[in-house]
Scaffold this motif. Structure first.
Motif, PDB file in Angstrom:
ATOM      1  N   GLY A 171      23.745 -48.668 -54.242  1.00  0.00           N
ATOM      2  CA  GLY A 171      23.884 -49.998 -54.816  1.00  0.00           C
ATOM      3  C   GLY A 171      25.278 -50.571 -54.708  1.00  0.00           C
ATOM      4  N   VAL A 172      25.767 -50.784 -53.512  1.00  0.00           N
ATOM      5  CA  VAL A 172      27.076 -51.383 -53.273  1.00  0.00           C
ATOM      6  C   VAL A 172      26.875 -52.634 -52.444  1.00  0.00           C
ATOM      7  CG1 VAL A 172      28.303 -49.200 -53.405  1.00  0.00           C
ATOM      8  CG2 VAL A 172      27.418 -49.956 -51.196  1.00  0.00           C
TER       9      VAL A 172
ATOM     10  N   ASP B 290      22.722 -62.331 -52.872  1.00  0.00           N
ATOM     11  CA  ASP B 290      23.042 -60.997 -53.366  1.00  0.00           C
ATOM     12  C   ASP B 290      23.300 -60.998 -54.867  1.00  0.00           C
ATOM     13  OD1 ASP B 290      23.334 -58.255 -52.886  1.00  0.00           O
ATOM     14  OD2 ASP B 290      25.512 -58.414 -52.819  1.00  0.00           O
ATOM     15  N   MET B 291      23.742 -62.129 -55.400  1.00  0.00           N
ATOM     16  CA  MET B 291      23.989 -62.209 -56.831  1.00  0.00           C
ATOM     17  C   MET B 291      22.687 -61.995 -57.606  1.00  0.00           C
ATOM     18  SD  MET B 291      26.892 -65.199 -57.257  1.00  0.00           S
ATOM     19  CE  MET B 291      25.926 -66.538 -56.563  1.00  0.00           C
ATOM     20  N   GLY B 292      21.631 -62.708 -57.201  1.00  0.00           N
ATOM     21  CA  GLY B 292      20.343 -62.549 -57.863  1.00  0.00           C
ATOM     22  C   GLY B 292      19.728 -61.186 -57.636  1.00  0.00           C
ATOM     23  N   ARG B 293      19.863 -60.680 -56.395  1.00  0.00           N
ATOM     24  CA  ARG B 293      19.309 -59.354 -56.075  1.00  0.00           C
ATOM     25  C   ARG B 293      19.944 -58.279 -56.944  1.00  0.00           C
ATOM     26  NH1 ARG B 293      20.244 -60.100 -49.823  1.00  0.00           N
ATOM     27  NH2 ARG B 293      22.156 -59.056 -50.483  1.00  0.00           N
TER      28      ARG B 293
ATOM     29  N   LEU C 274      36.856 -56.091 -59.434  1.00  0.00           N
ATOM     30  CA  LEU C 274      35.672 -55.333 -59.038  1.00  0.00           C
ATOM     31  C   LEU C 274      36.047 -53.940 -58.555  1.00  0.00           C
ATOM     32  CD1 LEU C 274      32.638 -55.296 -58.652  1.00  0.00           C
ATOM     33  CD2 LEU C 274      32.951 -56.337 -56.406  1.00  0.00           C
ATOM     34  N   LYS C 275      37.155 -53.833 -57.853  1.00  0.00           N
ATOM     35  CA  LYS C 275      37.602 -52.521 -57.379  1.00  0.00           C
ATOM     36  C   LYS C 275      37.948 -51.599 -58.545  1.00  0.00           C
ATOM     37  CE  LYS C 275      39.325 -53.635 -52.745  1.00  0.00           C
ATOM     38  NZ  LYS C 275      40.485 -53.631 -51.840  1.00  0.00           N
ATOM     39  N   MET C 276      38.520 -52.177 -59.599  1.00  0.00           N
ATOM     40  CA  MET C 276      38.847 -51.345 -60.766  1.00  0.00           C
ATOM     41  C   MET C 276      37.588 -50.797 -61.419  1.00  0.00           C
ATOM     42  SD  MET C 276      42.143 -52.986 -62.700  1.00  0.00           S
ATOM     43  CE  MET C 276      41.511 -54.647 -62.869  1.00  0.00           C
TER      44      MET C 276
ATOM     45  N   HIS D 221      27.980 -58.443 -57.447  1.00  0.00           N
ATOM     46  CA  HIS D 221      27.232 -58.043 -56.241  1.00  0.00           C
ATOM     47  C   HIS D 221      27.142 -56.524 -56.104  1.00  0.00           C
ATOM     48  CE1 HIS D 221      28.037 -62.123 -54.208  1.00  0.00           C
ATOM     49  NE2 HIS D 221      28.815 -62.102 -55.269  1.00  0.00           N
ATOM     50  N   SER D 222      27.347 -55.757 -57.164  1.00  0.00           N
ATOM     51  CA  SER D 222      27.390 -54.307 -57.024  1.00  0.00           C
ATOM     52  C   SER D 222      26.704 -53.602 -58.186  1.00  0.00           C
ATOM     53  CB  SER D 222      28.844 -53.824 -56.919  1.00  0.00           C
ATOM     54  OG  SER D 222      28.911 -52.411 -56.913  1.00  0.00           O
TER      55      SER D 222
END
Length: 472
Positions: free
Chosen positions: A395-396, A431-434, A90-92, A315-316
């Motif tokens: 959106g983080v 947060d996954m659904g959001r 995710l960081k990449m 989540h991002s």
């Protein structure tokens, strides 16, 4: 279990449960590698990665949840190892977010004619905020449908989160927006939570380029060429990172379950079910919006599936942005200018999940808990506050906390922030659904604006997904 510091503190591998969890993770990643070698379609691999991650998380937690060694030590150790794969990937993706936003906004502002840019901006805000208002209405609806009460979700928050939420709640509406205005280009470019500030800086540079292309074209031409080269390079890096996505999804999804535990999730099943009902209803609303536009919703969801699945796992919204842009322009027939502009702004304006459904639900929950009169005027106020408050929310991960704080403060319930800790305790699950809804809303808005502008390529939308995209 061994208590040696080398294993407990440095290696994070001190007991059977951690070894068991790590072996299962390595086995799952090996399965994904095998599928890649067999040239299984990329979208299918994403589905298998999600299923595998869910199974992995449930199995690990079921095996260890009744053992003290697991709950006290192994869960944290497993979380650390799984984060190495999931959060590392995710960081990449996130490291590309700022360059993508900066370069995309510059390209749009430079290439779109002045009057057209004004119209594009107005239409973008109208669609993003309009869909957010609809999602807020659905947030109110599901709270009523499931008969939820804010008193049911009492719980303590971590001191650090309480302090952060209190600081946000203490800001007035003008102060909140003042903080979005950048005063240090270096710090802004190094912070994924400052997307709005990056957009402002990019717009300033683009405005200067537009002026100089008329007044001093020879001097500014090398800089424009450099920016174009940077965009091509960033896209190439992005393509290579996306190839690792199925591995990251396995670790991200399983870690979400393990870190919270199945028992904690089941204890909040009412709220989780309500929120996901709101998400599903909003996805259905998109179907009708697309049909009104003459766009086939089945093709949209088919082509957007892998992007939405990654948003669900990561989540991002910002982290998903590079892939969102790639899907909009490459597969959905949205023009480069519209996709860059709408999707980029969609990571900080009008996020239907984090800044729509969720804060509206909390607003109604806390309103009922403190005894506010639940009438039409109150519900209209909730929708207005949620919609206006959705402007400028980056959106983080953690976005929904900010959006909820702004909403509760706007409704006059800022003092209730620390009394709903149970909801934020299961935040990664909801947060996954959001996040998936955030990205879906931005993509639908991009199509709406592109249709509005008359630049939507229907032939590209109807064309099959290219072999390159499906096998990345």
């Amino acid at each position: 279990m061994t208590n040696a510091p080398f294993f407990t503190q440095f290696l994070k591998l001190s007991n059977f449960y951690t070894v068991f969890g790590l072996v299962l993770l390595l086995g799952s990643l090996a399965i994904m590698k095998y599928m890649k070698n067999k040239r299984v379609n990329f979208s299918k691999r994403m589905i298998y990665a999600l299923i595998l991650g869910l199974i992995l998380g449930i199995v690990v937690d079921l095996v260890g949840s009744t053992n003290e060694v697991y709950t006290e030590f192994a869960r944290t150790e497993i979380n650390t190892w799984y984060a190495l794969v999931g959060s590392g990937f995710l960081k990449m993706i996130q490291l590309l977010a700022i360059p993508v936003v900066f370069l995309s906004i510059i390209k749009v502002v430079v290439e779109v004619k002045g009057e057209c840019l004004k119209h594009l901006t107005g239409k973008t805000f109208a669609t993003l905020l309009g869909t957010t208002a609809i999602s807020a209405l659905l947030g109110i609806l599901v709270v009523k449908l499931f008969q939820l009460n804010g008193a049911e979700f009492a719980g303590d928050l971590a001191a650090e989160r309480v302090e952060n939420m209190t600081n946000i709640a203490s800001q007035s509406f003008p102060e909140f927006f003042l903080n979005l205005v950048p005063n240090n280009i270096i710090s802004v470019m190094g912070n994924n939570g400052s997307i709005v500030s990056v957009v402002i800086i990019a717009a300033m540079f683009a405005g200067a380029i537009r002026f100089l292309e008329v007044k001093k074209p020879e001097q500014v031409a090398p800089f424009v060429t450099l920016l174009d080269s940077l965009k091509v390079t960033v896209n190439s890096v992005l393509t290579n990172v996306i190839k690792l996505m199925p591995y990251g999804v396995v670790a991200l999804v399983s870690n979400t379950i393990i870190s919270r535990g199945i028992q904690a999730i089941m204890g909040m099943i009412g709220f989780i079910a309500a929120l996901y009902t709101g998400v599903i209803l909003m996805l259905i609303v998109y179907v009708f919006l697309l049909m009104v536009l003459g766009v086939n919703p089945w093709i949209f969801y088919k082509k957007a599936f892998t992007t939405l699945l990654f948003a669900f796992s990561s989540h991002s919204s910002v982290g998903t942005l590079p892939y969102t842009l790639k899907t909009l322009n490459g597969d959905l027939g949205v023009s480069l200018e519209t996709s860059n502009f709408v999707a980029t702004l969609g990571t900080s304006i009008g996020m239907n999940g984090c800044a729509g459904v969720f804060p509206a639900m909390l607003g109604v929950l806390m309103g009922s808990a403190v005894g506010a009169e639940m009438n039409l005027s109150f519900y209209i106020l909730v929708v207005v506050v949620v919609t206006v408050g959705s402007i400028g929310i980056a959106g983080v991960p953690g976005t929904a906390t900010v959006a909820a704080t702004v909403t509760l403060n706007g409704l006059g319930f800022g003092h209730t922030l620390t009394s709903i800790g149970a909801i934020f305790g299961i935040d990664p699950i909801v947060d996954m659904g959001r996040t998936m809804l955030n990205v879906a809303g931005a993509m639908v808005s991009a199509i709406m604006v592109d249709k509005w502008e008359g630049t939507f390529d229907k032939e590209a939308f109807l064309a099959p997904v290219t072999k390159k995209t499906s096998e990345e």
